[in-house]
Scaffold this motif. Structure first.
Motif: not given
Length: 411
Positions: A51-69
């Motif tokens: 699940m996002g959000p993602y930054r523009e430079d994120d390669d999306k290999k690991y996790f998005g912002g909601l998971f981090q939160a």
């Protein structure tokens, strides 16, 4: 980010078998206050990683912002619990744990032989917490026990949506995911309560939390109005029954909230707005009349607030009447209050160049403060480390990786 002091739950080990938001949020609260939370994920990982959000430079290999939160301060081990070897590894973890949190559908872990009745035979002091849409049988078996649930479902049935919005034909859910996070908070409270009991008695127990129950528990107006007067409260915008001036008012560049209902607050508001005549106006002379004529009062206040910017109103009202601008995300990040309270700490985000902010720890303890110590883990980032703590040697871990019983990831 680490400080000298440790969290109040230092020394407590929690196994986190959760996904999405409600369960992970519960476990994160425990981790924020020092518990060693081990997120036990399937080989494909928690679906919330995608699940996002993602930054523009994120390669999306690991996790998005909601998971981090909702997964910071945790370690991750990835196990195939459907395999016999995976379950054996998990049992070894259970022997070392003080608590377990899960939010699978009812009976999923029972079918794997990993339900509370199975695990308490292995670890009698284990506190076993489940968070489900409609609970489990321990707290009373709901006819909806097997129904799936999301935030909006809990808000709809628990009473919030029925009183939120401009009118009863347009109910609105409360923003964000409180149908998940509020149950997560109750589950964290229940877990800590049960841990205190286990510490003094050596006896664990099952903690049964329903998302819908948690929302109902915070629907005091809905319950009291119906219980005492058989009135089903309807949505009434941003007003609060029997209170005025209370609600939202326009500014030149946005909207503000005011709660100046009692005479001293209301009189101060009138003076600050340059309208002392509103203090003695017969329609607004006391609290009862202000509520009776609250629509007219709101129009009078709005005439004046609409001539000022949010910044000007903040300078005028700040510290004098209960008020706040309605903040955007950008304004939250700019406000000195949240900086002073360390409510937007920054952590590394794998795959991006710059650290990212996460919501901070709101409960401030003087001697054992909680803190954001580390980012959310990669899937299986700590698998080898945790197995080594259990006494597994490098060769054994390699064999488990080869057999796809476990998964390990590194940057």
């Amino acid at each position: 980010m680490s400080t000298v002091k440790v969290g109040a739950l230092n020394g407590i080990r929690v196994l986190d078998l959760t996904h999405a938001l409600a369960g992970p949020f519960c476990a994160q609260v425990l981790a924020d206050h020092g518990a060693d939370v081990i997120k036990v994920e399937p080989l494909e990982g928690d679906f919330f990683r995608k699940m996002g959000p993602y930054r523009e430079d994120d390669d999306k290999k690991y996790f998005g912002g909601l998971f981090q939160a909702c997964n910071r301060n945790k370690r991750s081990i990835s196990l195939d619990l459907k395999s016999e070897k995976g379950r054996e590894l998990f049992i070894e973890l259970v022997k070392t744990a003080d608590a377990l949190v899960e939010n699978y559908r009812a009976d999923v872990l029972n079918r794997l032989g990993l339900g509370y009745e199975d695990l308490k035979k292995i670890n009698p002091k284990l506190v076993y917490t489940s968070v489900r849409g409609f609970g489990d049988k321990t707290g009373g078996e709901s006819p909806y026990k097997n129904w799936p649930a999301f935030d909006i479902v809990a808000q709809a049935m628990g009473g919030w949506m029925g009183v939120t919005g401009q009118d009863e034909n347009h109910p609105v859910k409360v923003g964000g995911g409180p149908g998940d996070t509020v149950p997560g908070l109750f589950a964290a409270f229940g877990t800590v309560s049960a841990l205190l009991h286990a510490k003094s008695t050596g006896q664990g127990q099952y903690v049964d939390v329903a998302m819908t129950d948690s929302i109902l528990a915070l629907s005091e107006m809905v319950v009291s109005q119906y219980s005492y007067r058989q009135i089903s409260v309807k949505p009434n915008g941003n007003t609060l029954m029997n209170m005025a001036a209370f609600g939202t008012y326009p500014a030149k560049d946005g909207v503000i909230a005011i709660a100046a209902t009692h005479d001293p607050q209301y009189h101060a508001l009138c003076d600050l707005l340059g309208a002392p005549e509103l203090k003695t106006h017969p329609d607004f002379i006391d609290e009862a009349n202000r509520w009776k004529n609250h629509i007219a009062l709101d129009e009078e206040i709005s005439k004046r607030t609409s001539q000022l910017t949010k910044k000007e109103i903040k300078a005028l009202f700040g510290g004098k009447v209960p008020f706040s601008p309605i903040y955007t995300g950008a304004e939250i990040f700019e406000d000195e209050h949240f900086a002073a309270r360390n409510m937007l700490p920054r952590v590394e985000h794998p795959g991006t160049a710059e650290p990212t902010a996460v919501p901070g720890v709101p409960v401030k303890l003087s001697e054992t403060p909680g803190e954001v110590r580390r980012r959310a883990p990669l899937l299986g980032e700590n698998t080898a480390e945790i197995l080594a703590e259990l006494g597994f040697e490098a060769g054994q871990i390699e064999n488990l990786l080869s057999d796809r019983v476990i998964r390990a990831t590194s940057l």
